[in-house]
Design a protein around this motif. Structure first.
Motif, PDB file in Angstrom:
ATOM      1  N   VAL A   2       0.861  -1.193   0.000  1.00  0.00           N
ATOM      2  CA  VAL A   2       0.000   0.000   0.000  1.00  0.00           C
ATOM      3  C   VAL A   2       0.889   1.231   0.000  1.00  0.00           C
ATOM      4  CG1 VAL A   2      -1.765   1.291   1.240  1.00  0.00           C
ATOM      5  CG2 VAL A   2      -1.820  -1.209   1.252  1.00  0.00           C
ATOM      6  N   GLU A   3       0.672   2.109  -0.980  1.00  0.00           N
ATOM      7  CA  GLU A   3       1.426   3.354  -1.076  1.00  0.00           C
ATOM      8  C   GLU A   3       0.594   4.482  -0.469  1.00  0.00           C
ATOM      9  OE1 GLU A   3       4.444   3.639  -2.278  1.00  0.00           O
ATOM     10  OE2 GLU A   3       4.689   1.620  -3.126  1.00  0.00           O
ATOM     11  N   SER A   4       1.264   5.372   0.262  1.00  0.00           N
ATOM     12  CA  SER A   4       0.552   6.479   0.890  1.00  0.00           C
ATOM     13  C   SER A   4       1.466   7.694   0.973  1.00  0.00           C
ATOM     14  CB  SER A   4       0.083   6.082   2.291  1.00  0.00           C
ATOM     15  OG  SER A   4      -0.606   7.138   2.915  1.00  0.00           O
ATOM     16  N   VAL A   5       0.856   8.875   0.876  1.00  0.00           N
ATOM     17  CA  VAL A   5       1.631  10.115   1.011  1.00  0.00           C
ATOM     18  C   VAL A   5       1.827  10.411   2.493  1.00  0.00           C
ATOM     19  CG1 VAL A   5       0.733  11.033  -1.152  1.00  0.00           C
ATOM     20  CG2 VAL A   5      -0.428  11.591   0.984  1.00  0.00           C
ATOM     21  N   VAL A   6       2.880  11.157   2.793  1.00  0.00           N
ATOM     22  CA  VAL A   6       3.179  11.553   4.180  1.00  0.00           C
ATOM     23  C   VAL A   6       2.979  13.059   4.300  1.00  0.00           C
ATOM     24  CG1 VAL A   6       4.914  11.596   6.006  1.00  0.00           C
ATOM     25  CG2 VAL A   6       4.847   9.673   4.393  1.00  0.00           C
ATOM     26  N   LYS A   7       2.250  13.484   5.321  1.00  0.00           N
ATOM     27  CA  LYS A   7       1.985  14.899   5.548  1.00  0.00           C
ATOM     28  C   LYS A   7       2.724  15.376   6.794  1.00  0.00           C
ATOM     29  CE  LYS A   7      -2.611  14.756   3.423  1.00  0.00           C
ATOM     30  NZ  LYS A   7      -4.054  15.040   3.598  1.00  0.00           N
ATOM     31  N   ASN A   8       3.070  16.651   6.790  1.00  0.00           N
ATOM     32  CA  ASN A   8       3.720  17.226   7.971  1.00  0.00           C
ATOM     33  C   ASN A   8       2.676  17.878   8.873  1.00  0.00           C
ATOM     34  OD1 ASN A   8       3.060  19.599   6.664  1.00  0.00           O
ATOM     35  ND2 ASN A   8       5.152  20.131   6.126  1.00  0.00           N
ATOM     36  N   TRP A   9       3.140  18.580   9.906  1.00  0.00           N
ATOM     37  CA  TRP A   9       2.239  19.187  10.881  1.00  0.00           C
ATOM     38  C   TRP A   9       1.327  20.226  10.244  1.00  0.00           C
ATOM     39  CZ3 TRP A   9       0.285  18.414  15.469  1.00  0.00           C
ATOM     40  CH2 TRP A   9      -0.218  19.467  16.222  1.00  0.00           C
ATOM     41  N   GLN A  10       1.811  20.876   9.175  1.00  0.00           N
ATOM     42  CA  GLN A  10       1.010  21.893   8.495  1.00  0.00           C
ATOM     43  C   GLN A  10       0.055  21.300   7.466  1.00  0.00           C
ATOM     44  OE1 GLN A  10       4.400  22.319   9.032  1.00  0.00           O
ATOM     45  NE2 GLN A  10       3.946  23.692  10.756  1.00  0.00           N
ATOM     46  N   GLU A  12       1.043  19.650   4.734  1.00  0.00           N
ATOM     47  CA  GLU A  12       1.657  19.628   3.409  1.00  0.00           C
ATOM     48  C   GLU A  12       2.247  18.246   3.123  1.00  0.00           C
ATOM     49  OE1 GLU A  12       4.557  22.545   4.121  1.00  0.00           O
ATOM     50  OE2 GLU A  12       3.216  24.275   3.859  1.00  0.00           O
ATOM     51  N   GLN A  13       2.197  17.867   1.842  1.00  0.00           N
ATOM     52  CA  GLN A  13       2.777  16.578   1.447  1.00  0.00           C
ATOM     53  C   GLN A  13       4.297  16.711   1.398  1.00  0.00           C
ATOM     54  OE1 GLN A  13       1.110  14.878  -2.108  1.00  0.00           O
ATOM     55  NE2 GLN A  13       2.858  13.501  -2.410  1.00  0.00           N
ATOM     56  N   VAL A  14       4.974  15.867   2.164  1.00  0.00           N
ATOM     57  CA  VAL A  14       6.438  15.957   2.253  1.00  0.00           C
ATOM     58  C   VAL A  14       7.132  14.682   1.794  1.00  0.00           C
ATOM     59  CG1 VAL A  14       6.447  17.688   4.084  1.00  0.00           C
ATOM     60  CG2 VAL A  14       6.343  15.257   4.684  1.00  0.00           C
ATOM     61  N   GLY A  15       6.366  13.690   1.389  1.00  0.00           N
ATOM     62  CA  GLY A  15       7.003  12.460   0.937  1.00  0.00           C
ATOM     63  C   GLY A  15       5.983  11.352   0.745  1.00  0.00           C
ATOM     64  N   GLU A  16       6.502  10.166   0.521  1.00  0.00           N
ATOM     65  CA  GLU A  16       5.659   8.990   0.343  1.00  0.00           C
ATOM     66  C   GLU A  16       6.206   7.840   1.175  1.00  0.00           C
ATOM     67  OE1 GLU A  16       5.271   7.992  -3.736  1.00  0.00           O
ATOM     68  OE2 GLU A  16       4.070   9.764  -4.238  1.00  0.00           O
ATOM     69  N   THR A  17       5.322   6.922   1.526  1.00  0.00           N
ATOM     70  CA  THR A  17       5.733   5.729   2.263  1.00  0.00           C
ATOM     71  C   THR A  17       4.884   4.558   1.797  1.00  0.00           C
ATOM     72  OG1 THR A  17       6.120   4.807   4.472  1.00  0.00           O
ATOM     73  CG2 THR A  17       4.097   6.058   4.160  1.00  0.00           C
ATOM     74  N   SER A  18       5.321   3.379   2.139  1.00  0.00           N
ATOM     75  CA  SER A  18       4.575   2.171   1.772  1.00  0.00           C
ATOM     76  C   SER A  18       4.615   1.201   2.946  1.00  0.00           C
ATOM     77  CB  SER A  18       5.173   1.524   0.513  1.00  0.00           C
ATOM     78  OG  SER A  18       6.507   1.127   0.761  1.00  0.00           O
ATOM     79  N   PHE A  19       3.584   0.386   3.030  1.00  0.00           N
ATOM     80  CA  PHE A  19       3.551  -0.645   4.051  1.00  0.00           C
ATOM     81  C   PHE A  19       2.867  -1.874   3.482  1.00  0.00           C
ATOM     82  CE2 PHE A  19      -0.034   2.182   4.534  1.00  0.00           C
ATOM     83  CZ  PHE A  19      -1.126   1.356   4.733  1.00  0.00           C
ATOM     84  N   ASP A  20       3.256  -3.009   4.001  1.00  0.00           N
ATOM     85  CA  ASP A  20       2.758  -4.271   3.467  1.00  0.00           C
ATOM     86  C   ASP A  20       2.523  -5.240   4.617  1.00  0.00           C
ATOM     87  OD1 ASP A  20       1.940  -6.167   1.685  1.00  0.00           O
ATOM     88  OD2 ASP A  20       3.964  -6.854   1.173  1.00  0.00           O
ATOM     89  N   LEU A  21       1.327  -5.802   4.663  1.00  0.00           N
ATOM     90  CA  LEU A  21       0.979  -6.794   5.679  1.00  0.00           C
ATOM     91  C   LEU A  21       0.277  -7.963   4.994  1.00  0.00           C
ATOM     92  CD1 LEU A  21      -0.486  -4.437   8.438  1.00  0.00           C
ATOM     93  CD2 LEU A  21       1.694  -5.647   8.558  1.00  0.00           C
ATOM     94  N   ARG A  22       0.573  -9.157   5.462  1.00  0.00           N
ATOM     95  CA  ARG A  22      -0.072 -10.331   4.876  1.00  0.00           C
ATOM     96  C   ARG A  22      -1.525 -10.392   5.335  1.00  0.00           C
ATOM     97  NH1 ARG A  22      -0.869 -15.718   6.123  1.00  0.00           N
ATOM     98  NH2 ARG A  22       0.127 -15.473   8.163  1.00  0.00           N
TER      99      ARG A  22
END
Length: 210
Positions: A2-10, A12-22
């Motif tokens: 699963v891909e998801s954007v990362v937001k900061n305290w304000q 704003e989009q500051v990056g992306e992350t991914s996570f995977d679970l069976r």
């Protein structure tokens, strides 16, 4: 994955992350999640409801009137279930409602429920340093910047819970705060939005990973 954007305290989009679970297979996913949800809600029941039978109700030791000759129906006790103030027939007694479910199945149901809410998960940067002191107003504003509407039920999951965040969130009516190692199916499915930090995602994959 699963891909998801990362937001900061304000917000704003500051990056992306991914996570995977069976997760469970599509044909059995809803069944195992339902079983886990029913188990959690059933096990939360106290089972303390109790009524008194005719032998437990106070009084009634003397026969109200003689057996024959009064013209009335026979009666042996004023605490008969047929009488007002008498015992209860087949009433509830204290009991346990616990349902069992294998640990592997519980973990699988939890991972499946979490991944199923991927579209409603909001990933943010660590923000404990942004709150120098407990401030509910700032926490409410931050949730709004992250896309959580005031009328929506939100679940905030953190790897560890600092005191300033705990105090800042406890008076927000539709926000629930839990630790990453205390995830449960009900809270995941009940929330409209799930807010997690990047550290929380790592913790979830570490604790609940296959």
């Amino acid at each position: 994955m699963v891909e998801s954007v990362v937001k900061n305290w304000q917000g704003e989009q500051v990056g992306e992350t991914s996570f995977d679970l069976r997760v469970a297979r599509p044909e059995t996913a809803s069944h195992i999640v339902h079983r886990a949800l029913v188990r959690q809600m059933t096990n939360a029941r106290q089972g303390t409801a109790s009524t008194k039978t005719r032998s437990e109700v106070r009084g009634g030791g003397r026969k109200p009137w003689r057996q024959k000759g009064t013209g009335r129906a026979r009666a042996g006790s004023i605490r008969s279930p047929l009488w007002r103030g008498g015992g209860v027939i087949f009433g509830p007694k204290p009991r346990e409602f616990n349902l069992k479910m294998n640990r592997k199945e519980r973990r699988l149901a939890l991972r499946t429920a979490f991944i199923s809410r991927a579209e409603d998960i909001v990933v943010v940067e660590e923000f404990s340093n942004e709150l120098q002191r407990p401030k509910t107003k700032e926490m409410v504003a931050a949730l709004a910047r992250w896309g959580v509407e005031p009328e929506q039920k939100a679940l905030l999951i953190l790897s560890d819970i600092p005191e300033n965040i705990s105090l800042s969130t406890r008076n927000i009516e539709k926000l629930k705060l839990i630790a990453a190692d205390q995830l449960n199916v009900f809270d995941i499915l009940h929330a409209d939005k799930i807010v997690v930090t990047t550290a929380t995602l790592e913790k979830i994959q570490e604790v609940y990973g296959a």
